[in-house]
Design an enzyme around this catalytic site. Structure first.
Site, PDB file in Angstrom:
ATOM      1  N   SER A 145       0.860  -1.182   0.000  1.00 41.55           N
ATOM      2  CA  SER A 145       0.000   0.000   0.000  1.00 41.55           C
ATOM      3  C   SER A 145       0.892   1.226   0.000  1.00 41.55           C
ATOM      4  O   SER A 145       2.031   1.187   0.480  1.00 41.55           O
ATOM      5  CB  SER A 145      -0.905   0.028   1.234  1.00 41.55           C
ATOM      6  OG  SER A 145      -1.554   1.288   1.358  1.00 41.55           O
ATOM      7  N   TYR A 158      -2.272  -1.317  10.292  1.00 41.65           N
ATOM      8  CA  TYR A 158      -2.364  -1.524   8.850  1.00 41.65           C
ATOM      9  C   TYR A 158      -1.156  -0.903   8.149  1.00 41.65           C
ATOM     10  O   TYR A 158      -0.493  -1.551   7.328  1.00 41.65           O
ATOM     11  CB  TYR A 158      -3.662  -0.928   8.306  1.00 41.65           C
ATOM     12  CG  TYR A 158      -3.807  -1.101   6.808  1.00 41.65           C
ATOM     13  CD1 TYR A 158      -4.229  -2.312   6.272  1.00 41.65           C
ATOM     14  CD2 TYR A 158      -3.492  -0.065   5.931  1.00 41.65           C
ATOM     15  CE1 TYR A 158      -4.341  -2.487   4.903  1.00 41.65           C
ATOM     16  CE2 TYR A 158      -3.607  -0.226   4.561  1.00 41.65           C
ATOM     17  CZ  TYR A 158      -4.029  -1.442   4.053  1.00 41.65           C
ATOM     18  OH  TYR A 158      -4.128  -1.613   2.690  1.00 41.65           O
ATOM     19  N   LYS A 162       1.885  -2.929   6.177  1.00 43.02           N
ATOM     20  CA  LYS A 162       2.202  -2.755   4.758  1.00 43.02           C
ATOM     21  C   LYS A 162       3.654  -2.334   4.565  1.00 43.02           C
ATOM     22  O   LYS A 162       4.276  -2.664   3.540  1.00 43.02           O
ATOM     23  CB  LYS A 162       1.239  -1.756   4.122  1.00 43.02           C
ATOM     24  CG  LYS A 162      -0.195  -2.289   4.018  1.00 43.02           C
ATOM     25  CD  LYS A 162      -0.255  -3.621   3.264  1.00 43.02           C
ATOM     26  CE  LYS A 162      -1.670  -4.132   3.082  1.00 43.02           C
ATOM     27  NZ  LYS A 162      -1.732  -5.405   2.318  1.00 43.02           N
TER      28      LYS A 162
END
Length: 254
Positions: A145, A158, A162
């Site tokens: 991401s 998160y 990533k």
């Protein structure tokens, strides 16, 4: 058995990027194993659509954070197809706790995000390597991401997971070469339910604003990301260890 057609396993393939990648690979001549954790009906729909594109397809349930389930999934791929040429590590999860709420972040949530996004990626890759090593030109593409490369308004676990995917991609490229290439895609703000869940009532306003600030004047779609995934698997024989940003130029120009 897939004697002639190459085979791809796509994790988290019942929706979003995984769904688009599985169908794009099917259209590109691959048979596909469609992994899902809970969305069986959606996965079966992807299987049917892949079949219409001329592919043999198989839905395989497994939580990628569960090593026994992962081993079982790769066993099902070997039994069903007899080979594996490409792996798309796309399965991922997040939480709703914003980065402004440090005290509200549950460590159980943190651990679950890392179990799926990082440990799951490693477990699937490790289980897939013996099959991939038998295939000429085998390739792995991971879903990272943009928030794994630069700060963004995503929950801490998160974003950190990533960033770990970025590091794992580069490390695995060194460990698995020259037999297996390993790259990643790093999407920006993507149209669809993932960002709808993240942005809530602000989805339309914030996505429109992001589109206006993007050189290509729109936000990325799952199909855009899938096109890059297919390219990394099929058309870049001397590219490995790279993180390809797919955001219409936003991060390069702002």
């Amino acid at each position: 058995m897939s004697a002639g057609r190459p085979v791809a396993l796509v994790t988290g393939a019942s929706r979003g990027i995984g769904r688009s990648a599985a169908l794009a690979l099917a259209r590109h001549g691959y048979d596909v194993a469609v992994n899902y954790a809970t969305g069986r009906e959606r996965a079966e729909q992807v299987v049917r659509e892949a079949g219409k594109a001329g592919a043999r397809a198989l839905a395989v349930q497994a939580d990628v954070a569960d090593e026994d389930a992962v081993r079982g999934m790769l066993g099902a791929v070997e039994h069903g197809f007899g080979r594996l040429d490409a792996l798309v590590n796309n399965a991922g999860t997040t939480i709703g706790t914003p980065p402004s709420d440090l005290d509200g972040l549950s460590l159980a949530d943190w651990d679950r995000v890392f179990a799926v996004n990082v440990r799951g990626l490693f477990q699937v890759t490790r289980a897939a390597v013996p099959l991939l090593r038998r295939a000429p030109g085998a390739a792995i593409v991971n879903t990272a991401s943009i928030v794994g490369l630069r700060p963004g308004p995503q929950p801490f676990p998160y974003a950190a997971s990533k960033a770990a995917v970025v590091s794992l991609t580069r490390t695995l490229a060194g460990a698995l070469g020259p037999d297996i290439r390993v790259n990643a895609v790093a999407p920006g703000w993507m149209v669809g339910e993932w960002m709808e869940d993240q942005l809530g009532d602000n989805y339309e306003r914030l996505m429109d604003r992001r589109a206006r600030l993007t050189p290509l004047r729109r936000c990325v779609t799952a199909d855009d990301v899938a096109a890059t995934v297919v390219s990394l698997i099929t058309s870049n024989p001397f590219v490995t260890g790279e993180i390809v940003v797919v955001d219409g130029g936003f991060s390069a120009t702002t």
